[in-house]
Design a protein around this motif. Structure first.
Motif, PDB file in Angstrom:
ATOM      1  N   ALA A  23     -82.530 -58.455 146.748  1.00 54.75           N
ATOM      2  CA  ALA A  23     -81.542 -59.418 146.582  1.00 54.75           C
ATOM      3  C   ALA A  23     -81.383 -60.069 145.265  1.00 54.75           C
ATOM      4  O   ALA A  23     -80.234 -60.204 144.597  1.00 54.75           O
ATOM      5  N   SER A  24     -82.570 -60.207 144.481  1.00 50.03           N
ATOM      6  CA  SER A  24     -82.425 -60.838 143.237  1.00 50.03           C
ATOM      7  C   SER A  24     -82.073 -59.983 142.035  1.00 50.03           C
ATOM      8  O   SER A  24     -81.742 -60.383 140.903  1.00 50.03           O
ATOM      9  N   ARG A  26     -79.866 -57.179 142.888  1.00 50.24           N
ATOM     10  CA  ARG A  26     -78.556 -56.730 143.509  1.00 50.24           C
ATOM     11  C   ARG A  26     -77.368 -57.359 142.643  1.00 50.24           C
ATOM     12  O   ARG A  26     -77.191 -58.433 142.789  1.00 50.24           O
ATOM     13  N   THR A 108     -86.685 -63.204 144.223  1.00 48.50           N
ATOM     14  CA  THR A 108     -86.628 -63.138 145.956  1.00 48.50           C
ATOM     15  C   THR A 108     -87.767 -63.637 146.638  1.00 48.50           C
ATOM     16  O   THR A 108     -88.995 -63.557 146.170  1.00 48.50           O
ATOM     17  N   PHE A 133     -83.719 -66.373 146.153  1.00 48.89           N
ATOM     18  CA  PHE A 133     -83.009 -65.531 146.987  1.00 48.89           C
ATOM     19  C   PHE A 133     -83.646 -65.129 148.361  1.00 48.89           C
ATOM     20  O   PHE A 133     -84.803 -64.764 148.276  1.00 48.89           O
ATOM     21  N   ASP A 135     -85.059 -62.925 151.208  1.00 51.92           N
ATOM     22  CA  ASP A 135     -85.444 -61.438 151.271  1.00 51.92           C
ATOM     23  C   ASP A 135     -84.856 -60.946 152.329  1.00 51.92           C
ATOM     24  O   ASP A 135     -85.236 -60.896 153.574  1.00 51.92           O
ATOM     25  N   ASP A 136     -83.600 -60.255 152.009  1.00 55.20           N
ATOM     26  CA  ASP A 136     -82.463 -59.722 153.125  1.00 55.20           C
ATOM     27  C   ASP A 136     -83.027 -58.227 153.437  1.00 55.20           C
ATOM     28  O   ASP A 136     -82.294 -57.551 154.285  1.00 55.20           O
ATOM     29  N   ARG A 137     -84.087 -57.709 153.109  1.00 50.61           N
ATOM     30  CA  ARG A 137     -84.653 -56.578 153.681  1.00 50.61           C
ATOM     31  C   ARG A 137     -85.064 -56.541 154.971  1.00 50.61           C
ATOM     32  O   ARG A 137     -85.124 -55.525 155.698  1.00 50.61           O
TER      33      ARG A 137
END
Length: 524
Positions: A23-24, A26, A108, A133, A135-137
């Protein structure tokens, strides 16, 4: 001094964030970004991690940094061997800020409480802007887990898992029902090991120059840590991780379900995926893995019980324990509802025990930095539970010895699932068992010094009297548990003399346990 707009953004990437779409990172422009990666003494030694675990993380980090540089990113990589290595994330980021004078730091959210607490101090410590950010993993944002848990008196993974199935659409019909009519196929996934089991070997990866250099570093700097590096063959790049995933899906997924709880002496992998190290490093996409498994079911190449069981481990259990961790930290780390205070036995480090099941699980742990989930829960964990080992000692051991162990996944599994130290917030009952369970699900007992059929006295499997000793000493707490309470009727029917035999055998065995020496898990 350059103006604000021309100064770069510094993006620290932690050792378990090895994902190009982080995320950080991207959306960042390569000519406006400096990526910071750090090998840190503090992280390698806050517990004395297994040598394979340190080698895996450092090698994967170095490979990932090389891939980023080849793709045109500017990478500032701090090696452990650099003499002015600050030792901590905050110290190393401060040094990088001095070098690069960034206009902002983008990071992140960390997976671990103690690291995240440090990160949240960065806006006060650093002169530049700091943006954290999510962590949208992970598929379930922490805010959504908190909202899901907020109004529930009891949290159970099964309810969460069904919601995750609905959210992802995995194994769901167009009408919103589970494929096959059932949410859970565990009843089909409890096969004892067959005599003729011949699982294909998982792929292993010979160390290249980068990994060989890291292995030499680990032997030199961490030679006194637990474990062996002789069998090191973990995937250290995304390409290797994908190769390992392809092999599992093609060769072992179909039989994973029925034999996921089975244990066989000397066979360390069986039909397990062995992908948790790559998932937890960020080298594999969990949702992609689940979709690929689902596609094999749809194509008739893997049965529903195997595919559902695999998907449940990822979108159910993995996501659930991560949310549970953040929901109950920091108190979870100190939980000890059963007031267990026995030192960890020394044989957890040496493997020197006549109990064949424990010895084999510890051997695999030492040689591979791995044991599968039933070995961890129902052998190693069950023994620690029923003997009353201090939760913090057990948590340290699991965090040290397994290559896939990060606190967000290790702590809920150990403190709450294995040891019931949270008093039942995660598990509906303690996972205590006698020798009969191990005899049913493994071949360990066939050549063991102890017999699972002998309940007390010389030659009896220690799990048998220890189980009843555990149930007896925790009767006041457990008798009202609807999943456990009926067991006490069996205990009462035994009569006082038989009860004394069980308790005496257990206490005699407990007297033989040698406590661990200081310095195995943490520097003394």
């Amino acid at each position: 001094m350059p103006d604000h707009a021309s100064r770069p953004v510094l993006v620290p990437i932690l050792g378990d964030q090895l994902t190009r779409g982080l995320a950080s990172l991207r959306g960042r422009a390569k000519n406006d970004t400096v990526i910071l990666m750090m090998e840190l003494w503090d992280e390698a030694t806050y517990v004395r991690h297994h040598k394979q675990k340190i080698a895996l993380i450092f090698s994967a980090m170095r490979h990932f940094a090389a891939e980023l540089e080849e793709a045109g990113w500017s990478v500032d990589y701090t090696r452990l061997t650099e003499p002015d290595n600050a030792g901590s994330f905050t110290g190393e980021v401060a040094r990088a800020i001095e070098r690069h004078d960034p206009r902002a730091v983008h990071v992140t959210h960390s997976g671990e409480w103690r690291v995240q607490q440090a990160i949240e101090q960065w806006p006060e410590k650093f002169a530049c802007d700091v943006e954290i950010f999510e962590d949208d993993r992970f598929l379930c944002p922490l805010s959504e887990f908190r909202a899901w848990a907020q109004d529930r008196g009891t949290l159970r993974m099964e309810n969460f898992y069904r919601d995750m199935r609905r959210m992802t659409g995995l194994l769901m019909t167009d009408d919103g029902e589970p494929v096959g009519g059932e949410w859970n196929y565990d009843k089909l996934n409890r096969e004892s090991p067959d005599e003729d089991m011949d699982p294909p070997p998982r792929p292993t990866f010979a160390p290249d120059d980068i990994t060989s250099e890291v292995i030499a570093l680990v032997e030199e700097r961490f030679g006194g840590h637990f474990g062996s590096l002789e069998n090191f063959g973990w995937p250290v790049t995304r390409a290797e991780a994908e190769e390992a995933a392809d092999a599992f899906l093609a060769e072992r997924l179909a039989r994973f379900g029925p034999y996921q709880d089975a244990m066989v002496h000397g066979q360390d992998d069986l039909y397990h995926s062995m992908l948790s190290t790559s998932l937890n490093l960020g080298l594999l996409d969990p949702l992609d893995l689940c979709r690929r498994a689902e596609a094999l079911y749809a194509a008739g190449q893997a049965p529903i019980n195997s595919v559902e069981g695999f998907i449940r481990q990822i979108i159910g259990w993995r996501e659930y324990v991560r949310g549970f961790y953040w929901q109950f930290m920091p108190g979870l780390a100190e939980a000890n509802a059963l007031e267990a205070h026995r030192p960890l036995p020394e044989f957890y480090w040496t493997g020197a025990t006549d109990m064949r099941c424990l010895a084999d699980c510890i051997r695999s742990t030492r040689d591979n930095a791995h044991a599968h989930h039933i070995q961890r829960l129902m052998v190693l964990g069950n023994f620690a539970l029923i003997t009353g080992v201090d939760p913090q000692a057990v948590q340290d051991w699991y965090l040290v010895v397994y290559a896939d162990a990060y606190e967000w996944v290790e702590l809920p599994n150990v403190a709450a699932m294995i040891l019931y130290a949270d008093g039942g917030k995660l598990a509906s009952k303690p996972y205590a068992a006698s020798g009969n369970y191990i005899n049913t699900m493994s071949d360990y007992c066939r050549k063991c010094t102890y017999s699972p059929h002998k309940k007390t006295g010389e030659g009896a499997c220690p799990f048998n009297p220890l189980y009843w000793h555990f149930m007896h000493r925790h009767r006041e707490r457990l008798e009202s548990n609807h999943r456990v309470g009926r067991i006490y009727a069996n205990w009462d029917r035994m009569g006082a003399e038989r009860q004394r035999e069980y308790l005496g055998s257990a206490e005699a065995f407990l007297e033989t346990l040698v406590p661990e020496k200081e310095g195995w898990a943490r520097d003394s």
